[in-house]
Design a protein around this motif. Structure first.
Motif, mmCIF file in Angstrom:
data_model
loop_
_atom_site.group_PDB
_atom_site.id
_atom_site.type_symbol
_atom_site.label_atom_id
_atom_site.label_comp_id
_atom_site.label_asym_id
_atom_site.label_seq_id
_atom_site.Cartn_x
_atom_site.Cartn_y
_atom_site.Cartn_z
ATOM 1 N N THR A 6 47.313 47.117 36.851
ATOM 2 C CA THR A 6 46.336 46.397 36.044
ATOM 3 C C THR A 6 45.425 47.371 35.298
ATOM 4 O O THR A 6 45.146 47.191 34.106
ATOM 5 C CB THR A 6 45.514 45.458 36.947
ATOM 6 N N GLU B 201 45.445 39.888 34.233
ATOM 7 C CA GLU B 201 45.528 39.443 35.617
ATOM 8 C C GLU B 201 44.421 38.412 35.862
ATOM 9 O O GLU B 201 43.286 38.610 35.441
ATOM 10 C CB GLU B 201 45.311 40.654 36.535
ATOM 11 N N ASP C 223 50.476 40.642 32.794
ATOM 12 C CA ASP C 223 50.138 41.103 34.141
ATOM 13 C C ASP C 223 50.451 39.972 35.117
ATOM 14 O O ASP C 223 49.709 39.020 35.234
ATOM 15 C CB ASP C 223 48.658 41.496 34.206
ATOM 16 N N GLU C 224 51.557 40.076 35.782
ATOM 17 C CA GLU C 224 52.052 39.068 36.717
ATOM 18 C C GLU C 224 52.063 37.665 36.104
ATOM 19 O O GLU C 224 51.392 36.760 36.581
ATOM 20 C CB GLU C 224 51.224 39.093 37.997
HETATM 21 MG MG LIG Z 1 47.191 44.074 39.249
#
Ligand SMILES: [Mg+2]
Ligand SMILES: Nc1ncnc2c1ncn2[C@@H]1O[C@H](COP(=O)(O)OP(=O)(O)OP(=O)(O)O)[C@@H](O)[C@H]1O
Lengths: 311, 341
Positions: free
Chosen positions: A45, A85, A161-162
């Motif tokens: 991140t 994130e 991010d994810e």
């Molecule tokens: Mg992260």
């Protein structure tokens, strides 16, 4: 498919004494889909935030689309989109209003924004919910709204991010299809941080693995798994009727056997130039019956666990 | 700059549609109407007073528009600012809008301008309502001079409310959670609108006691120490002499009282509420003369004189505003942007 569109040089971020990202050297080509893997707290991140100009590097440099992430961060954000994130939305606005706001912040003309919104809502399957307040959305629906917010500026580079956190398998697949399509049709460069290895395997051409702020691997998934196994080692998986410590001791004494692991009814015997016949004979002589015997295959998780392992 | 405008527009429409703002607006309008009644009553009782007294009433009266602003001004401004940044941060929308091609300061600027606009709307409408309903009650309207004064007073009120907005914005930048910033806002409100005047009185009375001190002086002046007072009769006679002393030697008593009041005022000067009150009275031309100087307390100053006499307070208020805004600015530009922390 050759010009680097993202480059970092000695990119470092420190929080006080703690180094979250340590002399990172990255190079990502235009049109690539790259997975960014690493254990929790590895610095993924942090790296993405620096690449978008949301966090200032302690030292080192990075360019995105040719723009310096510190000096020209606004230009970077013009051509690159990110789904951060834990990103969130304006709950008291509808999906359409959220997208309109993002469009306005990107200075996109109103008509154009409205066209793009219709297309994107279609693509992420939110047409029915376009005029519903986001507070009524499920997590996956919000996630899909987030994806359309990244795409509304029609970026050249997209950071995620994810993105599939909290998505069901169907939505995950849909997201993958959207990304692959954009990559194929528009040459969108995608940099995707994720913990879902199968997801990454099916989407990304290349993966970068970061551990404790340092890049530990950058290659295709196939090459990474081969590297792991091509150490003159072979591993054989047995399933036996009976396993006791006496047997394990005997196997360890066989020449060429490096180690023996037991997992419930299974036994993994790691050999180096060893004699497989001698191993199986030792087992049968001990009185145990071999129910199954095959070369051991590694799951993706097992492969990556090796890269994730602390030194 | 497009970013600032976009953010400002969204924030303003958020404010105008929010229950919080509408509730405060309704509350202030209702109270303002009531203050207009007491104000016009006061003007009828004091034919010398000017139209602008409608906002101040008597200095000692407990209910006027100025007093309303002293009491509720902080909470109005703070309410529009206390969660401006930290709510976006915890919700995760801060990193989303920061991923757009805008600069970080646009967010603060946009939110501040939107807040000032919402506060201006509130100030202008309440002042307008008060002026409007006072005309039929008094039977006459404000003169040209009065209108100018009311205009300046409105600007001052906007400045004053914006200070609290800036304080709220600072709290929202400083703290991660809105619970913390709401507590900070409430403490700030209580301190500046209520506690500070009580504290100032207490401190002033402790440092420059008024009545009791002159009483003791008298006793000593009569060559009689406390130890000599044997019984209640002695006490009573000493007290009586104190009284006569006070009546004859008023100047000394007045002096200590004035000193006390000055100290109280000095202490209160750290509060924007007090500065606002003082500056409003100058701007509206309803300043009372010094203590006990008899005569007409409304020796109306020329408007230009009013402006210049309110200038120090206005300057301090502006400096406070800039300091608060600049602090949030510096804090925000250095902060790490992450959802939830
Ligand atoms: Mg992260
Ligand atoms: N503001 C901050 N102050 C101090 N340390 C921080 C801060 N932000 C992150 N860190 C630390 O930096 C390290 C890297 O964090 P980062 O969020 O980049 O990890 P990550 O790879 O994204 O992890 P995850 O997979 O859990 O999302 C962590 O050890 C974290 O504790």
């Amino acid at each position: 498919m050759s010009k680097p569109i993202i480059e970092t040089h000695q990119l470092t971020k420190q929080y006080g004494e703690f180094t979250a990202v340590n002399n990172l050297e990255l190079s990502i080509n235009e049109g690539e889909i790259v997975g960014f893997l690493g254990p929790n707290g590895a610095g993924k991140t942090t790296t993405l935030l620096m690449l978008m100009g949301l966090s200032v590097p302690t030292s080192g440099t990075a360019t995105v689309g040719g723009y310096d992430v510190v000096e020209e961060s606004k230009q970077v954000r013009q051509i690159a989109g990110m789904m951060p994130e834990g990103s969130g939305y304006y709950e008291d606005l509808t999906a359409r209003q959220n997208l309109q706001y993002i469009g306005q912040l990107n200075d996109i003309p109103k008509d154009e924004v409205d066209n793009r919104i219709d297309e994107l809502l279609e693509a992420v399957d939110l047409v029915k919910w376009a005029d519903t307040k986001v507070e009524k959305f499920s997590r996956g629906m919000k996630q899909r709204l987030g994806i359309s917010e990244v795409l509304i500026k029609q970026p050249k580079i997209a950071f995620f991010d994810e993105p599939t956190l909290g998505l069901d398998p169907k939505s995950t697949k849909e997201l993958r299809d959207i990304l692959l399509k954009l990559n194929k049709e528009q040459g969108l460069t995608i940099f995707l941080s994720s913990h879902l290895l199968h997801e990454v395997q099916q989407t990304c051409q290349r993966v970068l693995i970061i551990r404790r702020g340092k890049l530990v691997a950058a290659d295709t998934i196939a090459n990474l798994s081969n590297n792991l196994l091509s150490k003159d080692m072979s591993s054989i998986e047995f399933e036996l009727t009976e396993i006791d410590s006496d047997l394990i001791q005997k196997l360890n004494d066989v020449s060429g056997v490096k180690s023996v692991e037991q997992q419930n009814h299974k036994l993994f015997v790691n050999l180096e130039n060893g004699n497989v016949r001698e191993v199986s004979e030792t087992i049968t002589k001990h009185g145990s019956i071999i129910l199954l015997m095959k070369p051991r295959t590694f799951s993706l998780e097992e492969i990556f666990l090796d890269y994730y392992k602390e030194d | 700059m497009a970013g600032v405008l976009t953010i400002c527009r969204k924030e303003l429409s958020d404010h105008l549609g929010s229950k919080r703002y509408l509730l405060l607006f309704a509350l202030i309008v209702v109270l303002s109407v009531l203050s207009a009644y007491t104000g016009s009553e006061y003007i009828r009782d004091n034919p010398n007073s000017s139209f602008t007294s409608i906002f101040s009433g008597s200095m000692n009266s407990s209910f006027s528009f100025i007093y309303l602003m002293v009491l509720f001004g902080p909470i109005i401004g703070l309410a529009l600012g206390f969660d401006a940044i930290n709510r976006e941060r915890t919700r995760g929308s801060l990193s989303v809008i920061l991923s757009q091609p805008i600069f970080r300061d646009s967010i603060l600027n946009g939110k501040f301008i939107a807040g000032v606009a919402a506060l201006s709307l509130l100030a202008v409408s309440t002042v307008g309502i008060i002026t409007g309903i006072s005309i039929p009650m008094l039977g006459y309207g404000p003169g040209g001079e009065d209108i100018l004064r009311i205009g300046l007073f409105t600007l001052l009120t906007i400045l004053y409310l914006s200070i609290w907005l800036a304080v709220g914005l600072l709290f929202s930048t400083m703290t991660k959670s809105t619970t913390t910033s709401i507590l900070m806002s409430i403490s700030t409100w209580l301190f500046f609108s209520i506690l500070i005047s009580i504290l100032a009185t207490l401190v002033a009375n402790a440092v420059v006691p008024v009545e009791v001190a002159s009483g003791f002086q008298m006793v000593q002046g009569g060559n009689q120490t406390m130890g000599d007072i044997r019984d209640l009769e002695d006490m009573a006679s000493a007290f009586n002499r104190t009284q006569t002393f006070q009546q004859t030697e008023t100047s000394e008593y007045m002096e200590s009282m004035e000193e006390n009041a000055n100290l109280e005022a000095t202490i209160q000067k750290i509060s924007p509420t007090y500065l606002y009150e003082e500056a409003s009275q100058s701007l509206l031309g309803v300043t009372e003369g010094g203590f006990g100087q008899g005569g007409n307390p409304f020796q109306a100053l020329e408007t230009t004189q009013s402006v210049s006499s309110s200038w120090p307070q206005v300057t301090v208020l502006a400096v406070v505003l800039i300091a608060c805004f600049a602090s949030s600015y510096m804090l925000f530009l250095r902060q790490e942007i992450r959802a939830g922390g």
